[in-house]
Scaffold this active site. Sequence first.
Site, PDB file in Angstrom:
ATOM      1  N   CYS A 102       0.841  -1.203   0.000  1.00  0.00           N
ATOM      2  CA  CYS A 102       0.000   0.000   0.000  1.00  0.00           C
ATOM      3  C   CYS A 102       0.875   1.251   0.000  1.00  0.00           C
ATOM      4  O   CYS A 102       1.724   1.421   0.876  1.00  0.00           O
ATOM      5  CB  CYS A 102      -0.914   0.015   1.219  1.00  0.00           C
ATOM      6  N   GLY A 205      -1.854  -4.993 -11.919  1.00  0.00           N
ATOM      7  CA  GLY A 205      -1.593  -3.657 -12.410  1.00  0.00           C
ATOM      8  C   GLY A 205      -1.977  -3.461 -13.857  1.00  0.00           C
ATOM      9  O   GLY A 205      -1.425  -4.116 -14.743  1.00  0.00           O
ATOM     10  N   GLY A 228      -7.943  -5.274  -9.821  1.00  0.00           N
ATOM     11  CA  GLY A 228      -8.426  -4.334  -8.830  1.00  0.00           C
ATOM     12  C   GLY A 228      -9.425  -3.359  -9.411  1.00  0.00           C
ATOM     13  O   GLY A 228     -10.611  -3.654  -9.533  1.00  0.00           O
TER      14      GLY A 228
END
Length: 330
Positions: A102, A205, A228
Site C-alpha cells: 500500500c 496492475g 483491482g
Amino acid sequence: MIKIGNIALPDFPLLLAPMEDVSDPPFRRLCKTHGADLMFSEFISSEGLIRDAIKSRQKLDIFDYERPVGIQIFGGDEEAMALSSKIVSAVNPDLIDINFGCPVKKVVCKGAGAAVLKDVELMVRLTKAVIRSTDLPVTVKTRLGWDDSSINIEEVAERLQDIGVQALSIHGRTRAQLYKGEADWAPIARVKNNSRITMPIFGNGDITSVEKALEYKNRYGVDGIMIGRAAIGYPWIFNEIKHYVATGTHLPKPTIENRVAAARNHLQWAMDWKGQHLGILETRRHYTNYFKGLPNFKEYRTRMVSSEDPVLIFQTFDEVLEKFSGMAFV
C-alpha cells in the site's frame, strides 16, 4: 491447478485485489458470482485489530459462499502482526495475506505497507511473526520496490519464499509511482522465471481488458492475475477474461438488465450486512461505474446518490431499466 497450501485454484486463476473501501462482502459477493477465483478482504490494521477498533473488526466478516477468501493485514510491528494473525485465524479464513504494497501516506508514515520495501530484513521479521502465529497459509502482496533506484522484488520473493510464504502477488509499480504511469510487468516475469521460485506468482496492475489479460498471461508467464480497479462497477470482467482466454472470443457485454441487477443486489446485500443507513451510503460510490456509458443518466444518478429511502432507490432502478432497455452503452 494452482495450489496455495491446501487451497486448490484453477489453472490461471483470477484474483480480486484487496481495495480499501471497496472489497467488502457485498462487492466480493458480486465478483464471486461473476467468476473471481480468490478474493481478499480490505486491508486491516494490525494495531486496529488489537485495539478492538470497530471498523477493523467488521472487516473480518467473511461468508462461506466467498471461499476461498483471504484476510489481509498490515503493520510495522512484529508483536502486533503476530497477535493480529492469531485474531484473524480465529475467524477461519482460508489464508492470511500481508500487505507490503500500500503506497498511501497514512500507511507508509507508520512504517507499514510499501514502507517495508525499504527494509527487507524488517519485512522478513514481520512475515515470520505472522507465519509463526497461524496454521493458515500466508501470502504477500507487494510492489516492485520503493522507487526506480531500489527495485528489489527478486530478492524479496526469494527471501519470503525461504521463510514459508506460499504465494506472492506483485503490483508492477514502485511506491514512488503510486498509481501513476504504466505498470511494469518485466520484473514480475523475472521473479516468475527465477529457477529458485516455486510458489505461485500473481501479476497485478493495469489489467483493463480481456485482450490485455491474455497478452500479459502469454508474455509474462504469471500463474494468475489479480484485478483491482477494473472490477469496480464491472464484476463481469472475471468471466469475460476466462472466456476469452479459453476461446479467443468475447462474451456479450452486460445489458442494462445485468447492470440494474448488479446495482440492486449490491445495495440489498450492503443493507443486509451493515444495516440500511450505512448500506445505502456505502453503495452510492458504485452507481456511476455500474451505469457508465449511459447517455443522459445524470438525473437518475443524482436520485440514487441523494436518497436515503431504499424504496425510492429501487424505484429509480426500475425507471432506469424501463427507459434504457435495449440501449447500447457508449
